[in-house]
Design a protein around this motif. Structure first.
Motif, PDB file in Angstrom:
ATOM      1  N   GLN A  18       0.826  -1.211   0.000  1.00 37.18           N
ATOM      2  CA  GLN A  18       0.000   0.000   0.000  1.00 37.18           C
ATOM      3  C   GLN A  18       0.859   1.258   0.000  1.00 37.18           C
ATOM      4  N   GLU A  19       1.966   1.267   0.741  1.00 39.01           N
ATOM      5  CA  GLU A  19       2.872   2.421   0.735  1.00 39.01           C
ATOM      6  C   GLU A  19       3.422   2.662  -0.664  1.00 39.01           C
ATOM      7  N   MET A  20       3.786   1.579  -1.351  1.00 33.15           N
ATOM      8  CA  MET A  20       4.321   1.718  -2.699  1.00 33.15           C
ATOM      9  C   MET A  20       3.239   2.190  -3.662  1.00 33.15           C
ATOM     10  N   ALA A  21       2.045   1.649  -3.523  1.00 32.09           N
ATOM     11  CA  ALA A  21       0.927   2.078  -4.373  1.00 32.09           C
ATOM     12  C   ALA A  21       0.655   3.562  -4.181  1.00 32.09           C
ATOM     13  N   ASP A  22       0.671   4.017  -2.933  1.00 28.09           N
ATOM     14  CA  ASP A  22       0.445   5.436  -2.654  1.00 28.09           C
ATOM     15  C   ASP A  22       1.527   6.296  -3.299  1.00 28.09           C
ATOM     16  N   LEU A  23       2.771   5.851  -3.219  1.00 27.19           N
ATOM     17  CA  LEU A  23       3.881   6.570  -3.834  1.00 27.19           C
ATOM     18  C   LEU A  23       3.667   6.739  -5.335  1.00 27.19           C
ATOM     19  N   LEU A  24       3.208   5.660  -5.985  1.00 27.43           N
ATOM     20  CA  LEU A  24       3.043   5.671  -7.438  1.00 27.43           C
ATOM     21  C   LEU A  24       1.667   6.176  -7.879  1.00 27.43           C
ATOM     22  N   GLU A  25       0.819   6.465  -6.900  1.00 34.88           N
ATOM     23  CA  GLU A  25      -0.525   6.967  -7.182  1.00 34.88           C
ATOM     24  C   GLU A  25      -1.336   5.976  -8.016  1.00 34.88           C
TER      25      GLU A  25
ATOM     26  N   LYS B  82      -3.494  -0.558  -4.806  1.00 39.40           N
ATOM     27  CA  LYS B  82      -2.604  -1.616  -4.326  1.00 39.40           C
ATOM     28  C   LYS B  82      -2.533  -2.789  -5.295  1.00 39.40           C
ATOM     29  N   GLU B  83      -3.671  -3.210  -5.843  1.00 37.96           N
ATOM     30  CA  GLU B  83      -3.670  -4.345  -6.769  1.00 37.96           C
ATOM     31  C   GLU B  83      -2.861  -4.025  -8.030  1.00 37.96           C
TER      32      GLU B  83
ATOM     33  N   TYR C 279      -0.294  -2.010  -8.180  1.00 36.75           N
ATOM     34  CA  TYR C 279       1.116  -2.101  -7.796  1.00 36.75           C
ATOM     35  C   TYR C 279       1.554  -3.567  -7.732  1.00 36.75           C
ATOM     36  N   LEU C 280       0.751  -4.402  -7.097  1.00 38.56           N
ATOM     37  CA  LEU C 280       1.117  -5.814  -6.975  1.00 38.56           C
ATOM     38  C   LEU C 280       1.191  -6.503  -8.340  1.00 38.56           C
ATOM     39  N   ARG C 281       0.343  -6.104  -9.271  1.00 33.96           N
ATOM     40  CA  ARG C 281       0.431  -6.629 -10.649  1.00 33.96           C
ATOM     41  C   ARG C 281       1.781  -6.260 -11.258  1.00 33.96           C
ATOM     42  N   SER C 282       2.246  -5.047 -10.985  1.00 37.52           N
ATOM     43  CA  SER C 282       3.555  -4.616 -11.477  1.00 37.52           C
ATOM     44  C   SER C 282       4.663  -5.476 -10.879  1.00 37.52           C
ATOM     45  N   GLU C 283       4.585  -5.681  -9.578  1.00 32.59           N
ATOM     46  CA  GLU C 283       5.607  -6.459  -8.892  1.00 32.59           C
ATOM     47  C   GLU C 283       5.656  -7.903  -9.405  1.00 32.59           C
ATOM     48  N   ARG C 284       4.507  -8.450  -9.765  1.00 28.41           N
ATOM     49  CA  ARG C 284       4.442  -9.815 -10.300  1.00 28.41           C
ATOM     50  C   ARG C 284       4.862  -9.887 -11.765  1.00 28.41           C
ATOM     51  N   GLY C 285       4.990  -8.736 -12.423  1.00 36.16           N
ATOM     52  CA  GLY C 285       5.374  -8.720 -13.828  1.00 36.16           C
ATOM     53  C   GLY C 285       4.186  -8.734 -14.769  1.00 36.16           C
ATOM     54  N   ASP C 286       2.969  -8.605 -14.231  1.00 36.79           N
ATOM     55  CA  ASP C 286       1.769  -8.572 -15.073  1.00 36.79           C
ATOM     56  C   ASP C 286       1.508  -7.188 -15.651  1.00 36.79           C
ATOM     57  N   ARG C 287       2.223  -6.199 -15.171  1.00 33.46           N
ATOM     58  CA  ARG C 287       2.096  -4.823 -15.646  1.00 33.46           C
ATOM     59  C   ARG C 287       3.500  -4.227 -15.658  1.00 33.46           C
ATOM     60  N   ASP C 288       3.858  -3.545 -16.734  1.00 30.81           N
ATOM     61  CA  ASP C 288       5.171  -2.913 -16.801  1.00 30.81           C
ATOM     62  C   ASP C 288       5.237  -1.700 -15.883  1.00 30.81           C
ATOM     63  N   ILE C 289       6.406  -1.476 -15.325  1.00 32.80           N
ATOM     64  CA  ILE C 289       6.665  -0.291 -14.517  1.00 32.80           C
ATOM     65  C   ILE C 289       7.239   0.768 -15.438  1.00 32.80           C
TER      66      ILE C 289
END
Length: 77
Positions: free
Chosen positions: A24-31, A34-35, A37-47
């Protein structure tokens, strides 16, 4: 070819184990939510580059340290 689950493996490890930030902290940072952000971390969404810079700054680390699989000899690939 690298699997999408390992693309951001260092990011997930650094966030959870080294820096102890919540998703949640990371999601808030990236605006993003949370889901997303977690998709990004799993590689399902590019950062995006902008997001990568924000993450590296929050971790007080370089882009190369947080995302080493995207650099070869310190050159983005």
């Amino acid at each position: 070819m690298e699997s999408k689950q390992t693309r951001y493996a260092e990011l997930a490890y650094i966030r959870r184990v080294v820096k102890k930030f919540s998703a949640q902290e990371m999601a808030d940072l990236l605006e993003v939510n949370k889901e997303t952000y977690l998709r990004s971390e799993r590689g399902d969404r590019d950062i995006t580059l902008e997001e990568a810079v924000k993450i590296a700054q929050k971790f007080n680390m370089t882009l190369v340290d947080v995302f080493p699989k995207f650099f070869v000899n310190n050159v983005a690939v």
